[in-house]
Design an enzyme around this catalytic site. Structure first.
Site, short mmCIF file in Angstrom:
data_model
loop_
_atom_site.label_atom_id
_atom_site.label_comp_id
_atom_site.label_asym_id
_atom_site.label_seq_id
_atom_site.Cartn_x
_atom_site.Cartn_y
_atom_site.Cartn_z
N CYS A 70 55.02 46.73 33.01
CA CYS A 70 56.43 46.14 33.81
C CYS A 70 56.78 47.75 33.34
CB CYS A 70 57.37 45.42 33.53
SG CYS A 70 55.70 44.22 34.42
N HIS A 124 51.92 36.52 40.87
CA HIS A 124 50.49 37.86 41.06
C HIS A 124 50.37 36.90 39.26
CE1 HIS A 124 53.42 40.90 38.83
NE2 HIS A 124 53.96 40.16 38.80
C1 LIG Z 1 57.01 38.10 31.20
C2 LIG Z 1 57.48 38.40 32.45
N1 LIG Z 1 59.05 38.29 32.84
C3 LIG Z 1 59.22 38.31 34.12
C4 LIG Z 1 57.92 39.29 34.48
C5 LIG Z 1 58.90 39.50 36.37
O1 LIG Z 1 57.86 38.84 36.88
P1 LIG Z 1 58.07 39.68 38.85
O2 LIG Z 1 56.62 41.27 38.24
O3 LIG Z 1 57.01 38.67 39.47
O4 LIG Z 1 59.59 40.20 39.20
C6 LIG Z 1 56.96 40.09 34.19
C7 LIG Z 1 56.45 40.47 34.51
O5 LIG Z 1 55.23 41.76 33.70
C8 LIG Z 1 56.70 39.80 33.06
O6 LIG Z 1 56.19 40.06 32.34
#
Ligand SMILES: Cc1ncc(COP(=O)(O)O)c(C=O)c1O
Length: 385
Positions: free
Chosen positions: A327, A201
């Site tokens: 996130c 995504h």
């Molecule tokens: C550097 C990094 N690692 C891991 C993730 C987590 O990814 P996912 O949304 O696919 O779990 C993100 C999501 O923002 C991210 O920016």
């Protein structure tokens, strides 16, 4: 009112080609890839094709790709499974203070179980030092987990240099390349990387699907217990439409397009910062635009203006940006990345926003965003007087 999306480090809109490929998959081939009949074989063919597409992007073989539900699962799998599998060789892990929480939280849990974790500090550019890394590496180190580039400030880590240092060391090298995957040509073998996480995504693919690259010598048991999917590395029926969307999204970005995107995004940052300077708005970049970096992320400090007020006012004016790592931003927790860069007492922690560009961003949008930002900052500063 037009809504302008400037939060592409959080997630990206799906490309029309991705939606078309996924729709066709859902309409025509609903089979379970583990079934041996016609419908299962159709699904398996789609799975194989997407696996090959992603292997091609990473310059590797298809059997080095394990599909997961996203980078969070890939990161958790590496940290838990690899750490346990190598526990008889040592209990020390090296990471950085600015990893995504899907790396930091499982590591904190391992510390409760007797593992020792070194969190490499970063400077004000958001970069680690190789001297710190060299000082941390010892005979007890079993895993090094360092992100390619940071999701809040765009700083990149010296992956190739660390890979070279680990070639003759027992420690496995894991790279969370979630933010870099759509922008940088990645060759894990050349970089000396054993394990790599990515997520669809972030590159105009669907949510809820990701991958874990592992080099041929790395073996770990499935994190989820159950069926024997993904050659026993990840139990659970594969999300075939999502995986097809991931393969399509990744294969639509060749090296030239990635380089062109990076250049275009650097130009957006130059355009926006020039506009703020011309308007005499006080600001500083959290990070360093002159350094090699992931250009889609621009993190700005606007002294005297609260992140919350700024983000809310921008939203009301039609501009979506983030107040830190999207996130975790929903929680308005202080950013652990800015804290690591500037210290917990820095005013930057509560006065910064992250702007992140993507394939739908235009120079006109940046111009309109700059106008809105200048207006809102002036209004908020006047009110604070
Ligand atoms: C550097 C990094 N690692 C891991 C993730 C987590 O990814 P996912 O949304 O696919 O779990 C993100 C999501 O923002 C991210 O920016």
């Amino acid at each position: 009112m037009e809504h302008v999306y400037l939060d592409n480090a959080a997630t990206t809109p799906m490309r029309p080609e991705v939606i078309a490929a996924m729709t066709a998959q859902m309409q025509n081939d609903f089979g379970n890839a583990s079934s041996t009949h016609y419908f299962g074989r159709q699904a398996h063919t789609a799975l194989d094709h997407a696996r090959q597409q992603l292997a091609d992007v990473l310059h590797t073989k298809a059997d080095h790709i394990v599909f997961t539900s996203g980078a969070t699962e890939s990161n958790n799998t590496v940290i838990n499974q690899v750490a346990f599998a190598k526990a008889n060789q040592g209990k020390h892990i090296i990471t950085t203070a600015i990893e995504h929480l899907s790396v930091l939280k499982p590591l904190q849990a391992l510390e409760q179980q007797g593992y020792r974790v070194t969190y490499l500090p970063v400077d004000e550019k958001g970069e680690i030092s190789l001297a710190d890394f060299d000082a941390a590496l010892d005979d007890d180190t079993i895993l090094v987990s360092i992100m390619y580039g940071n999701n809040e400030v765009g700083s990149v880590m010296p992956i190739k240099e660390i890979g070279a240092r680990l070639r003759d060391h027992q420690a496995l090298f894991h790279v969370d390349a979630t933010q870099a995957f759509g922008l940088v040509d990645l060759n894990p073998e050349e970089l000396g990387v054993n394990l790599l996480s990515a997520s669809a995504h972030k590159l105009n693919g669907p949510k809820g699907v990701g991958l874990l690259y592992r080099d041929g010598d790395v073996h770990f048991p499935s994190f989820q217990k159950g069926g024997e999917q993904e050659t026993k590395r990840r139990a659970g029926t594969e999300n075939i439409p999502g995986i097809v969307g991931f393969g399509t999204a990744a294969s639509l970005l060749d090296v030239e397009q990635k380089n062109a995107r990076q250049q275009q995004f650097a130009d957006f940052s130059a355009q926006l910062t020039a506009k703020l300077t011309a308007a005499d708005v006080k600001f500083a970049v959290n990070g360093d635009l002159a350094r090699p970096r992931l250009q889609h992320v621009l993190n700005l400090w606007l002294p005297g203006v609260s992140t919350y007020a700024l983000q809310t006012n921008l939203d009301l004016a039609g501009f979506a940006v983030s107040g830190g790592s999207a996130c975790t931003a929903g929680s308005l927790e202080p950013s652990h990345v800015l804290t690591a860069m500037f210290g917990a007492d820095s005013p930057r922690i509560g006065e910064s926003i992250r702007i992140s560009y993507g394939m739908t961003t235009t120079a006109e949008q940046i111009d309109a965003f700059g106008d809105a930002l200048i207006k809102i900052v002036r209004r908020l500063l006047a009110r604070a007087k």
